[in-house]
Enzyme design. Structure first.
Site, mmCIF file in Angstrom:
data_model
loop_
_atom_site.group_PDB
_atom_site.id
_atom_site.type_symbol
_atom_site.label_atom_id
_atom_site.label_comp_id
_atom_site.label_asym_id
_atom_site.label_seq_id
_atom_site.Cartn_x
_atom_site.Cartn_y
_atom_site.Cartn_z
ATOM 1 C CD GLU A 160 -2.945 -1.039 2.243
ATOM 2 O OE1 GLU A 160 -2.882 -0.276 3.068
ATOM 3 O OE2 GLU A 160 -4.029 -2.000 2.204
ATOM 4 C CG HIS A 193 -8.616 1.111 2.816
ATOM 5 N ND1 HIS A 193 -7.549 1.589 2.214
ATOM 6 C CD2 HIS A 193 -8.161 0.122 3.682
ATOM 7 C CE1 HIS A 193 -6.425 1.164 2.561
ATOM 8 N NE2 HIS A 193 -6.782 0.369 3.742
#
Length: 312
Positions: A160, A193
Site C-alpha cells: 500500500e 478501502h
C-alpha cells in the site's frame, strides 16, 4: 502534452501542459489495478481465510511489483525531466536511511503514547518477559506462519505504501505541489478501502446502516492516516518510514478511547493520551526535518514552486 517539464531561471520546476490530467488518471488507474487485483480470484470464502489471503498475496504483489512501470510510463509520456533516479523518487535510496527507519516510527509511537500506556498497564507480562518473547525466534516463526499477521504487518503496509505513496506522490507533486498532494493522495487510498464494504454486504456482516457508517469511518481514518504517511514520505524522501509506521498502526489499531474512559487508572491513561498528541505536534516537524535525510529530498525536486514542507 505539448511542452516538456523545464526549470525556470530561478530553479523552479515548470510542469508541462496537461500534466494534472495525466497524473490524476494515472493514479486512478493504479488504485483500480491494486483493488481489482484483490478480486481476480472467485471465492465464496471470507477475506480472512488463509486460502483467500494467499491468493490475494499473489495478485497484489504482482500489481505492486509492476507499479513502478506506471511512474516510468507517466514520466515518459509527460516528458517530465527528473534529476534523481526513478527509485530515488519512489523513496528507495540509501542516503539518510538510518534516520528514516528510526525517527518516523518514534514519532508515531509518541502519538500512540496513550494506547501504549494502556497496553502496558493491562498486559500481564513484565517488561523483561516482553523482551524475551521479542528475542525468541519461535515467536517470529509463529508470526510468519500466520497469514493474517503477514497480511496486516508486512504485505499490506509494504504494497500500500509502495503504490499509494511511493508511486502516486511523484506523479501528483509536480502537478499540485507538496501540500495539495499530501491531501489528494489519501483520497485514492481511502476510496481503495471501500472494497471492504463489498465483502461486508456479501457475507451480511451487519445491518446496511451499520456497514455504511463503518465505511464512512474507515474512509475518514484511512484518509487521515494516508495524509500523515504522505507527509512523512515528502519530508523524508524515504519509503521505509511510512511502511514501518503503517505496520505499527495496523498492530495498534484505532485507539480505544471508550475503553480508556472506563479504565481503573482513567486519569493517568487519559493524561498519556493528551500528552502523546501534544508531544506529537511538538515533534512533528523537528523529527521529519529534511536535513536528516539528505537535502533536497528527491520528490521535492519536482515541486512547481518552493514549499516550506521541503525545507528544514
Amino acid at each position: 502534452i505539448s511542452s516538456h517539464g523545464t526549470k525556470r531561471s530561478n530553479g523552479d520546476f515548470v510542469p508541462p501542459d496537461g500534466l494534472c490530467w495525466v497524473s490524476v488518471l494515472s493514479c486512478l488507474l493504479l488504485a483500480c489495478s491494486y483493488v481489482g487485483s484483490l478480486y481476480v480470484w472467485r471465492s465464496d470464502l471470507p477475506r480472512d481465510h488463509p486460502t483467500v489471503i494467499k491468493r490475494r498475496f499473489t495478485s497484489v504483489l504482482i500489481v505492486s511489483g509492476l507499479s513502478p512501470l506506471f511512474v516510468f510510463a507517466w514520466r515518459e509520456f509527460t516528458d517530465v525531466r527528473t534529476g534523481p533516479s526513478l527509485l530515488a523518487l519512489m523513496g528507495i535510496r540509501f542516503e539518510g536511511l538510518i534516520p528514516a527507519i528510526l525517527l518516523p516510527l518514534m514519532l508515531t509511537m509518541v502519538l500512540f503514547l496513550g494506547p501504549l500506556m494502556q497496553l502496558a498497564m493491562d498486559c500481564p507480562w513484565s517488561f523483561m518477559d516482553g523482551i524475551r518473547v521479542a528475542l525468541d525466534p519461535w515467536f517470529w516463526m509463529l508470526c510468519l506462519s500466520d497469514m493474517r499477521w503477514l497480511r496486516n504487518q508486512v504485505v499490506a503496509p509494504l504494497t500500500e505504501e509502495l503504490v499509494f505513496r511511493a508511486c502516486m506522490l511523484p506523479m501528483l507533486v509536480p502537478c499540485a505541489g507538496p501540500l495539495a498532494a499530501i491531501f489528494t493522495c489519501p483520497l485514492f487510498f481511502g476510496v481503495a478501502h471501500f472494497h471492504h464494504v463489498i465483502e461486508l454486504l456479501r457475507f451480511r456482516q451487519g445491518t446496511l446502516s451499520g456497514i455504511f457508517l463503518s465505511a464512512v469511518f474507515q474512509f475518514s481514518y484511512t484518509a487521515v492516516f494516508g495524509a500523515y504517511t504522505a507527509f512523512l514520505f515528502i519530508r523524508t524522501g524515504h519509503l521505509i518510514g511510512p511502511v514501518l509506521c503503517h505496520s505499527f498502526c495496523n498492530y495498534m489499531g484505532f485507539p480505544a478511547v471508550s475503553t480508556a474512559m472506563e479504565h481503573p487508572h482513567r486519569v493517568g491513561v487519559l493524561s498519556s493520551y493528551l500528552m502523546g498528541v501534544l508531544l506529537f505536534l511538538l515533534f512533528l516537524f523537528p523529527f521529519t526535518d529534511p536535513s536528516y535525510y539528505g537535502l533536497p529530498t528527491p520528490v521535492c525536486t519536482l515541486t512547481p514552486s518552493p514549499s516550506s514542507l521541503c525545507r528544514s
